[in-house]
Design an enzyme around this catalytic site. Structure first.
Site, PDB file in Angstrom:
ATOM      1  CG  HIS A 121      -0.317  -0.202   2.522  1.00  0.00           C
ATOM      2  ND1 HIS A 121       0.095  -1.449   2.963  1.00  0.00           N
ATOM      3  CD2 HIS A 121       0.022   0.657   3.501  1.00  0.00           C
ATOM      4  CE1 HIS A 121       0.634  -1.339   4.159  1.00  0.00           C
ATOM      5  NE2 HIS A 121       0.615  -0.055   4.518  1.00  0.00           N
ATOM      6  CB  VAL A 122       0.875   4.191  -2.085  1.00  0.00           C
ATOM      7  CG1 VAL A 122       1.609   5.534  -2.170  1.00  0.00           C
ATOM      8  CG2 VAL A 122       1.382   3.222  -3.142  1.00  0.00           C
TER       9      VAL A 122
END
Ligand SMILES: [Zn+2]
Length: 166
Positions: A121-122
């Protein structure tokens, strides 16, 4: 306002031993955008959700729909979708919050500080000079569920299809 980021619920995250089994990010797959679900936008290969334990108002996660732990595990289509949604979300988040800057990053692996290391995830975190200019809508909120709901309500119009976003 302190010159430090104020996020007391980080301690709850650190202490929380009752998290449900399974992947916390896969739990959002199939959840339509809503304040309860905290999902802001969804596309076939990626989605945007409020971080449940934010470092700052408007702390978002951009997540590939498929459960993968590494960048190289993404297909070219997934990689493109993740990056496109990250780019859009950065623009929308700046417009929605009036942020003067953003932290954008990934923690790959537990050693790098990833809370959910098994699902890529960013992180997108809006920042202000001195961080003394948080969104007014959440500035008086001190309870996390209300905080997340107020944040979602403030951001939603900017992320809704055809909304005030791009
Ligand atoms: Zn997952």
């Amino acid at each position: 306002m302190s010159d430090r980021l104020w996020a007391p619920w980080r301690m709850q995250f650190i202490r929380d031993s009752d998290r449900p089994a399974g992947c916390a990010l896969c739990a959002y797959v199939g959840v339509e955008p809503s304040s309860e679900g905290r999902v802001l936008a969804r596309e076939p290969h990626a989605f945007v959700v409020l971080n449940k334990f934010p470092y700052a108002a408007g702390h978002l996660l951009v997540v590939p729909t498929r459960h993968v732990a590494s960048l190289e595990a993404l297909t070219p289509d997934e990689h493109a979708a993740l990056w496109a949604l990250t780019t859009q979300s950065a623009t929308r988040l700046e417009r929605a919050t009036g942020a003067e800057g953003l932290n954008l990053g990934m923690n790959l692996g537990r050693a790098a500080g990833a809370g959910i290391h098994e699902h890529l995830h960013v992180h997108l975190v809006p920042r202000w000079v001195g961080d003394n200019n948080f969104m007014p809508v959440v500035s008086d909120v001190r309870v996390m569920p209300e905080y997340l709901e107020a944040t979602w309500e403030a951001l939603c119009p900017h992320f809704a299809p055809g909304g005030a976003g791009l």
